[in-house]
Every structure is written in C-alpha cells, then in structure tokens.
Design a protein around this motif. Structure first.
Motif, PDB file in Angstrom:
ATOM      1  N   LYS A 246     -54.400 -23.761   0.336  1.00 14.85           N
ATOM      2  CA  LYS A 246     -53.325 -24.180  -0.568  1.00 14.85           C
ATOM      3  C   LYS A 246     -52.129 -24.654   0.256  1.00 14.85           C
ATOM      4  CE  LYS A 246     -55.186 -22.676  -4.485  1.00 14.85           C
ATOM      5  NZ  LYS A 246     -55.436 -23.442  -5.639  1.00 14.85           N
ATOM      6  N   ALA A 247     -51.305 -25.485  -0.355  1.00 13.26           N
ATOM      7  CA  ALA A 247     -50.100 -25.969   0.336  1.00 13.26           C
ATOM      8  C   ALA A 247     -49.229 -24.796   0.775  1.00 13.26           C
ATOM      9  CB  ALA A 247     -49.319 -26.915  -0.567  1.00 13.26           C
ATOM     10  N   SER A 248     -49.241 -23.715   0.005  1.00 11.21           N
ATOM     11  CA  SER A 248     -48.438 -22.542   0.355  1.00 11.21           C
ATOM     12  C   SER A 248     -48.951 -21.839   1.608  1.00 11.21           C
ATOM     13  CB  SER A 248     -48.409 -21.558  -0.814  1.00 11.21           C
ATOM     14  OG  SER A 248     -49.722 -21.128  -1.125  1.00 11.21           O
ATOM     15  N   SER A 249     -50.179 -22.139   2.038  1.00 15.93           N
ATOM     16  CA  SER A 249     -50.709 -21.500   3.249  1.00 15.93           C
ATOM     17  C   SER A 249     -50.362 -22.286   4.514  1.00 15.93           C
ATOM     18  CB  SER A 249     -52.222 -21.301   3.133  1.00 15.93           C
ATOM     19  OG  SER A 249     -52.889 -22.526   2.999  1.00 15.93           O
ATOM     20  N   LYS A 250     -49.635 -23.391   4.363  1.00 13.55           N
ATOM     21  CA  LYS A 250     -49.209 -24.158   5.537  1.00 13.55           C
ATOM     22  C   LYS A 250     -48.338 -23.261   6.415  1.00 13.55           C
ATOM     23  CE  LYS A 250     -46.877 -28.362   6.931  1.00 13.55           C
ATOM     24  NZ  LYS A 250     -46.099 -29.525   6.506  1.00 13.55           N
ATOM     25  N   GLY A 251     -48.672 -23.165   7.680  1.00 15.50           N
ATOM     26  CA  GLY A 251     -47.933 -22.312   8.608  1.00 15.50           C
ATOM     27  C   GLY A 251     -48.365 -20.856   8.587  1.00 15.50           C
ATOM     28  N   LYS A 252     -49.363 -20.529   7.769  1.00 10.11           N
ATOM     29  CA  LYS A 252     -49.858 -19.154   7.698  1.00 10.11           C
ATOM     30  C   LYS A 252     -50.413 -18.749   9.057  1.00 10.11           C
ATOM     31  CE  LYS A 252     -52.869 -16.237   4.895  1.00 10.11           C
ATOM     32  NZ  LYS A 252     -51.877 -15.192   4.744  1.00 10.11           N
ATOM     33  N   LEU A 253     -50.186 -17.508   9.431  1.00 14.41           N
ATOM     34  CA  LEU A 253     -50.633 -17.016  10.729  1.00 14.41           C
ATOM     35  C   LEU A 253     -52.033 -16.415  10.637  1.00 14.41           C
ATOM     36  CD1 LEU A 253     -47.374 -15.242  11.956  1.00 14.41           C
ATOM     37  CD2 LEU A 253     -48.097 -17.614  12.303  1.00 14.41           C
TER      38      LEU A 253
END
Length: 189
Positions: free
Chosen positions: A70-77
């Motif tokens: 999902k776009a919200s997972s961009k940058g997720k570690l």
C-alpha cells in the motif's frame, strides 16, 4: 463432368484421411501421454477435488499486500536477521523489503517468430548487461534505514535470514549484532 466432381470429392476425402492418419503420433511417448491423461480423467471422475469455502492462502497474500503493498507502506522498515553456520545472529534494518537479484523490473525475454516457430530472445537487464540469473537468486540487496547505504547479502552455506516488519523479541534475535549502519535503537527514535 459429374464423374470428375465425384473423383475430386473422393480424392479430397482420401487425402484428408491420409492427412489425419499421417499426423497421428503413435510413438511410445504419445501412448504413455494418452495413458496418463486417461488415468487422470478416471481419477478426477472418481475423486473430484473439493472446492474450498475460504482460502487462507489468499488471506495471507492480502495481509502481505496490506503490510507491504500500500502507499502507506512507503518507507516501511524491515528487520533482516541473519544466522550463520555457527548459529550466530546479526541484523540489518532496511527501508523497504530486501530484494533478490532474481527480481527484475523488466521482462527477461521476449518471444519472436523464427523459421516458422517461436523463440525466446533474452533482453538486457536494467544496467544494459545480460545474465542467465544463475547464482544470483540467493543474493539480496536493500538500503539502510537511516543512511540509505546500499547493503547486499548472500544466503547459502548454512546461512539463513528471517524477515520481520518490526524488531523481533525472540531471545536469539535480541542479542543479534548490528551488521549495517543502522541499529534498532537508531530507528526507534
């Protein structure tokens, strides 16, 4: 004239009959293939596959998409823990998922017609080179969570990796040594 037409029809029927028999494959491989297909059809008729009411596999895929796609997972570690052949643990903290060298951003080949048939023609990789992928599927890369430094690691020879979307609290991982620029403490701030 009528006799000529009849002769043409008879000739056409004979030729088509010869064509059909000439195209039939009576090799032992073809016979074995037919026998397998017949046995499979009989098995399916006697024991049809059940249709699931719910798919836990699809549920897991959907949860993976919610976690990483999902776009919200961009940058997720991601927290990558490695275990070497001695049983020792280390870790990297990456921004995003580690990626196998076998993952490509473009198709590896294209299909073209050649001499009346179809052939796969290899395409260059993103860097303009060609590769058959041999030996690269166990090599992964990613970017450090705080510095953006490129990291690469290879699995095999009794080395394994474990991937989490948050720091692991399992005892064997809590004592893992930091292997990249970022520590778990750095990214927790």
């Amino acid at each position: 004239m009528k006799g000529a037409r009849t002769a043409l029809v008879v000739a056409a029927v004979l030729l088509s009959g010869f064509g059909v028999t000439a195209c039939e494959d009576d090799s032992s491989q073809a016979k074995e293939t037919k026998a397998k297909e017949k046995a499979y059809d009989k098995m399916v008729a006697n024991q049809p596959i059940e249709i699931p009411e719910y798919s836990t596999t699809r549920e897991t895929i959907n949860r993976w998409i919610k976690t990483w796609g999902k776009a919200s997972s961009k940058g997720k570690l991601s927290y990558v823990y490695l275990q070497n052949a001695k049983g020792e643990y280390g870790y990297f903290v990456l921004k995003g998922l580690p990626v196998s060298y076998c993952s490509l951003g473009t198709p590896p080949s294209k299909t073209e017609s050649s001499n009346g048939g179809m052939v796969n023609v290899p395409l260059p990789e993103m860097d303009g080179t060609y590769s058959n992928g041999a030996g690269t599927c166990n090599t992964y890369y990613g970017f450090d969570a705080t510095t953006g430094a490129y990291l690469e690691f290879t699995l095999g020879m009794n080395q394994s990796f474990f991937l989490f979307d948050q720091p692991s609290t399992l005892p064997e991982f809590t004592t893992a040594s930091q292997m990249g620029p970022s520590s778990i403490d750095d990214v927790a701030r």
